[in-house]
Design a protein around this motif. Sequence first.
Motif, short mmCIF file in Angstrom:
data_model
loop_
_atom_site.label_atom_id
_atom_site.label_comp_id
_atom_site.label_asym_id
_atom_site.label_seq_id
_atom_site.Cartn_x
_atom_site.Cartn_y
_atom_site.Cartn_z
N VAL A 190 4.83 20.72 63.75
CA VAL A 190 4.37 19.59 64.57
C VAL A 190 5.43 19.24 65.60
O VAL A 190 6.61 19.11 65.28
N ALA A 191 4.99 19.09 66.84
CA ALA A 191 5.85 18.55 67.89
C ALA A 191 5.34 17.17 68.26
O ALA A 191 4.13 16.93 68.31
N GLY A 192 6.27 16.25 68.50
CA GLY A 192 5.91 14.89 68.83
C GLY A 192 6.55 14.42 70.12
O GLY A 192 7.71 14.73 70.40
N ILE A 193 5.77 13.70 70.91
CA ILE A 193 6.26 13.10 72.15
C ILE A 193 6.12 11.59 72.03
O ILE A 193 5.06 11.09 71.63
N GLY A 194 7.18 10.88 72.38
CA GLY A 194 7.15 9.43 72.33
C GLY A 194 7.85 8.85 73.53
O GLY A 194 8.39 9.57 74.38
N VAL A 195 7.87 7.54 73.59
CA VAL A 195 8.56 6.85 74.68
C VAL A 195 9.57 5.88 74.08
O VAL A 195 9.28 5.17 73.12
N ARG A 196 10.77 5.91 74.63
CA ARG A 196 11.86 5.11 74.10
C ARG A 196 11.60 3.64 74.37
O ARG A 196 11.35 3.23 75.50
N ARG A 197 11.67 2.83 73.29
CA ARG A 197 11.45 1.39 73.42
C ARG A 197 12.65 0.56 72.99
O ARG A 197 12.66 -0.66 73.19
N ALA A 198 13.65 1.20 72.38
CA ALA A 198 14.83 0.46 71.92
C ALA A 198 15.55 -0.16 73.12
O ALA A 198 15.72 0.49 74.16
N SER A 199 15.98 -1.40 72.98
CA SER A 199 16.69 -2.07 74.06
C SER A 199 18.18 -1.81 74.02
O SER A 199 18.91 -2.25 74.93
N THR A 200 18.65 -1.11 73.00
CA THR A 200 20.05 -0.76 72.90
C THR A 200 20.19 0.74 72.70
O THR A 200 19.26 1.40 72.23
N ARG A 201 21.34 1.28 73.07
CA ARG A 201 21.56 2.71 72.91
C ARG A 201 21.96 3.01 71.47
O ARG A 201 22.91 2.44 70.95
N LEU A 202 21.21 3.91 70.84
CA LEU A 202 21.49 4.30 69.47
C LEU A 202 22.19 5.66 69.49
O LEU A 202 21.60 6.66 69.88
N ALA A 203 23.45 5.68 69.07
CA ALA A 203 24.21 6.93 69.12
C ALA A 203 25.40 6.85 68.18
O ALA A 203 25.99 5.77 67.97
N MET A 204 25.78 7.99 67.63
CA MET A 204 26.90 8.01 66.69
C MET A 204 28.21 7.64 67.36
O MET A 204 29.13 7.13 66.68
N ASP A 205 28.34 7.88 68.68
CA ASP A 205 29.62 7.58 69.32
C ASP A 205 29.87 6.08 69.46
O ASP A 205 30.95 5.66 69.88
N ARG A 206 28.88 5.26 69.10
CA ARG A 206 29.08 3.81 69.11
C ARG A 206 29.63 3.29 67.77
O ARG A 206 30.03 2.14 67.67
N ILE A 207 29.61 4.15 66.75
CA ILE A 207 30.03 3.73 65.42
C ILE A 207 31.54 3.55 65.39
O ILE A 207 32.30 4.38 65.90
#
Length: 334
Positions: free
Chosen positions: A144-161
């Motif tokens: 299965v391949a899925g396409i979505g649209v980003r709705r988060a208002s903040t950047r989610l990334a490991m480099d922020r940890i």
Amino acid sequence: MDDTRILLAHGNGGRLMRELITDVFARHLGNPLLDTDADAVALPHVDGELMVTTDGFTVEPLEFPGGDIGSLAVHGVVNDLAVAGADPLYFTVSALIEEGLEIGALDRYISSFARAARQNHVVVVAGDTKVVRRGEGSGLYLSVAGIGVRRASTRLAMDRIAPDDVVLVSGPVGDHGIAVMLAREQFGLSGELRSDSASVLPLTRAVRDFPDLKFMRDPTRGGLATVAHEIARASGHSIVLDQNAVPLRPEVVSVCEMLGYDPYFLACEGRVVAVVDPFAADDVLTRWHALPEGRDACIIGRVETGGGRVILETGLGGRRVLDELEDDPLPRIC
């Protein structure tokens, strides 16, 4: 010819294949965008940043307490988009079917797939069907391949940890892995434990607007410990998990103690692991606790400076390193 089971002729591009696509796939998945006679379809314009993911599903058995390969495939792809801060919109699905599979069983799995897709407001826009010889396909594989649209208002990334951030989990871990294993009735064991297979969209939507939310991940293959290793490797810091805080169902603990499994490496299919600033942790938990999917959410660990290791603080006050997973204790679970 046996008209109750899949034949190699169902994959030859002729009448039987056309009838299978029409009577099973299109009947359950049909919508205005799904054109079974087209090689490709156009998608409507979407405002926002598009995100895409893909996954394959090979669970054995195909049906297990709490789900089946159809609903599992939807949840797996929905959840990958959800923890990235996206809402899923469109799917494609490729079915690799083994000769001899009961058509009635295939119909159940695709019906389950379609039902889970509708529940998550996902539209299936394209697909493919192949048939492999008996003994070569374990019944059914779904890609299965899925396409979505980003709705988060903040950047989610490991480099922020960063050090002192806290690690949360939305509920008990290891349920899916043990539920599938018990469904196989291996080792003479059986039980009533149900898989946690479910959409995590309600959980991610509830918290993705927090600016102090750093990262989310669904702990599937490799479980909680593998997510912790990914964070440690990317950030260079150590992840310390509190053994007393990690939620585990008694059934999971019992099976792990009998068979020597480590529950921290067992797959989940309906949980979220999140890393947040410590000052935001209570707010995240409050929102999760207000949802049925998050009533057992809790803080399970923290980020410590340097080391790049995953450490378990035991109930006796000691520490042990959780090494990265190398073998596969429970293959074919998702």
